[in-house]
Design an enzyme around this catalytic site. Structure first.
Site, mmCIF file in Angstrom:
data_model
loop_
_atom_site.group_PDB
_atom_site.id
_atom_site.type_symbol
_atom_site.label_atom_id
_atom_site.label_comp_id
_atom_site.label_asym_id
_atom_site.label_seq_id
_atom_site.Cartn_x
_atom_site.Cartn_y
_atom_site.Cartn_z
ATOM 1 N N HIS A 113 -1.260 -10.237 5.261
ATOM 2 C CA HIS A 113 -2.069 -9.015 5.171
ATOM 3 C C HIS A 113 -2.063 -8.282 6.509
ATOM 4 C CE1 HIS A 113 -5.911 -7.156 3.257
ATOM 5 N NE2 HIS A 113 -5.366 -6.306 4.118
ATOM 6 N N ARG A 153 1.414 0.472 9.842
ATOM 7 C CA ARG A 153 1.187 1.911 10.085
ATOM 8 C C ARG A 153 2.418 2.804 10.031
ATOM 9 N NH1 ARG A 153 -3.878 1.309 8.786
ATOM 10 N NH2 ARG A 153 -5.308 0.744 10.447
ATOM 11 N N ASN A 212 -0.918 1.194 2.377
ATOM 12 C CA ASN A 212 -1.682 2.411 2.690
ATOM 13 C C ASN A 212 -1.142 3.126 3.929
ATOM 14 O OD1 ASN A 212 -2.665 0.340 4.352
ATOM 15 N ND2 ASN A 212 -4.698 1.238 4.534
ATOM 16 N N HIS A 222 -9.689 -10.804 2.280
ATOM 17 C CA HIS A 222 -10.801 -10.784 3.251
ATOM 18 C C HIS A 222 -12.197 -11.035 2.669
ATOM 19 C CE1 HIS A 222 -10.591 -6.710 1.748
ATOM 20 N NE2 HIS A 222 -9.619 -6.346 2.554
ATOM 21 N N ASP A 268 -5.499 -9.175 8.402
ATOM 22 C CA ASP A 268 -5.841 -7.787 8.071
ATOM 23 C C ASP A 268 -5.673 -6.907 9.319
ATOM 24 O OD1 ASP A 268 -6.501 -5.529 6.719
ATOM 25 O OD2 ASP A 268 -8.589 -6.071 6.326
HETATM 26 O O1 DOR Z 1 -11.163 -1.730 7.708
HETATM 27 C C1 DOR Z 1 -10.162 -1.537 7.041
HETATM 28 N N1 DOR Z 1 -9.103 -0.929 7.575
HETATM 29 N N2 DOR Z 1 -10.119 -1.949 5.765
HETATM 30 C C2 DOR Z 1 -9.112 -1.608 4.952
HETATM 31 O O2 DOR Z 1 -9.124 -2.000 3.806
HETATM 32 C C3 DOR Z 1 -8.014 -0.771 5.426
HETATM 33 C C4 DOR Z 1 -7.871 -0.923 6.877
HETATM 34 C C5 DOR Z 1 -6.958 0.105 7.499
HETATM 35 O O3 DOR Z 1 -5.860 0.310 6.970
HETATM 36 O O4 DOR Z 1 -7.324 0.667 8.543
HETATM 37 ZN ZN ZN Z 2 -6.216 -4.537 4.772
#
Ligand code: DOR
Ligand code: ZN
Length: 416
Positions: free
Chosen positions: A57, A61, A91, A221, A286
């Site tokens: 995870h 960017r 994302n 998470h 994450d």
């Molecule tokens: O805090 C977060 N930041 N949670 C997410 O689910 C996305 C992530 C991000 O891409 O910055």
């Molecule tokens: Zn994430």
């Protein structure tokens, strides 16, 4: 017969440290024995060797937000933290919700990765799933909006998860139910936790776990022991982040600790720590970097997310060194279990597995400082925490980290 490479070192076998030789040929482990011969030999007897970490995870960017991180810097940071495989979330900009976006992203990043990598597709429109199914290593489902995820789900959840193309695939779920969020001013970590509260997580889990499907559900998470009990009862897999265990809403780190789901109260994070002691969780970072500039605004307007790909394994090893968790559990949670979830021949030091190895001098525990790290963002919420970073790192038989340098660049391979 002599192996191409042998490494003399210490590994964990059935929970205990053993001195062994690891034989390596064509980038794979081919033998693990007391004595082996090799054409090339690494004498690393004083180091504890773990499989290369697998971080399922991360948010690297690219494309779209390369001021925060890019594939080169993010995967370099992974390597310096003993992680040789990362999976990247969808994302990015544009978000990876169809085959074209996935192919474009792969074209952009494929020759710049310093560790092996896989890419997630994002679940939104059922018609877009077949086109992504062969390339994506897994799929991500956002049940609420968070950084870069606007316009979330187009097809009803039940239908989406029952797409034929998803059968047997991992679907990682960001479980927060936005209907539970409180409408309040979000001016510090304490309030952020109250707004995107634990109930929102619990209710989203209840909803997603009630759906019958053939996917391998993986809950990202998780922040509370109750969440974990709920997920375990359904035999789904789940991730825990180092930040939800080691930081809390009274940590004095301001916007650096703003993340979704939020940091919880100290008592809650302590109970989450107890799950680490069982060894039956996937630890994922994450890794979600933002620039210091982006974070240096009023709390309410600061983006959520914090970096962690480089500190994930080193933080856990320091806990093991201090006797707070078991070494074998660090290996299971950071390497073996995440690799197994995605059917990778990685995460174990056994014949047939990729020769991804990280070598640690367990007498070299340090306090984390931002300038030791390699993410482009240049900060860490874990400043001052104990950590053990690897001295060397091998990716499929090549020593990629050596003498504090990235010795081999861009040798990461795409995994699908
Ligand atoms: O805090 C977060 N930041 N949670 C997410 O689910 C996305 C992530 C991000 O891409 O910055
Ligand atoms: Zn994430």
């Amino acid at each position: 017969m002599a192996h191409e490479i042998i490494v003399k070192t210490k590994i964990l076998q059935s929970g205990t440290e053993r001195a062994v030789c690891i034989g390596i040929d064509n980038g794979k482990i081919t033998a693990v024995e007391k004595h082996l011969d090799g054409d090339r030999e690494f004498d690393l007897k004083d180091y504890l060797t773990l499989p290369g970490g697998v971080d399922v995870h991360t948010h690297m960017r690219e494309p779209g937000s390369v001021q925060k991180e890019d594939f080169y810097t993010g995967t370099k940071a992974a390597a310096f933290g003993g992680t040789t495989t990362i999976l990247d979330m969808p994302n990015t900009i544009p978000s990876v919700k169809n085959e074209l976006a996935l192919r474009d992203k792969l074209d952009i990043v494929k020759n710049r990765a310093n560790v092996d990598f896989g890419l997630f597709g994002q679940l939104s429109d059922i018609d877009q799933i077949p086109g992504m199914a062969n390339l994506a290593i897994g799929f991500k489902l956002y049940m609420s909006e968070t950084t870069g995820t606007s316009g979330t789900i187009k097809t009803p959840l039940e239908l989406l998860l029952n797409s034929d193309s998803l059968a047997g695939k991992v679907v990682t779920v960001h479980a927060e139910d936005p209907r539970m969020f409180a409408d309040d001013v979000c001016d510090d970590l304490h309030r952020h936790n109250l707004i995107r509260n634990m109930k929102a997580e619990f209710m989203a889990l209840r909803r997603i776990l009630s759906i019958d499907s053939q996917v391998k559900l993986n809950l990202a998470h998780l922040t509370t022991a109750e969440s974990i009990d709920q997920v375990k009862a359904k035999r789904a897999s789940f991730e825990i982040t180092p930040h939800h265990v080691l930081l809390h809403d009274a940590s004095n780190i301001g916007t650096m600790g703003k993340v979704n789901p939020p940091l919880r109260k100290k008592v809650i994070s302590k109970r989450l720590f107890d799950t680490l002691k069982t060894g039956r969780a996937i630890i994922a970072s994450d890794h979600a970097p933002h620039t210091l500039e982006e974070k240096s605004v009023e709390f309410e307007n600061a983006p959520s997310g914090l970096p962690g790909v480089e500190t994930r394994v080193p933080l856990m090893l320091a806990l093991a060194k201090k006797g707070m968790i078991r070494y074998i559990h660090v290996q299971d949670m950071c390497c073996t279990l995440p690799a197994e979830l995605f059917d990778m021949k990685k995460g174990k030091i056994e014949p047939g597995y990729d020769a991804d190895l990280a070598f640690y001098d367990m007498d070299n525990m340090v306090k984390i400082e931002p300038d030791m790290l390699h993410s482009k963002c240049g900060w860490t919420p874990f400043e001052g925490h104990d950590a053990v970073f690897p001295r060397r790192v091998m990716l499929r038989g090549q020593m990629i980290i050596h003498d504090g340098e990235l010795a081999v660049e861009k040798s990461g391979k795409f995994l699908q």
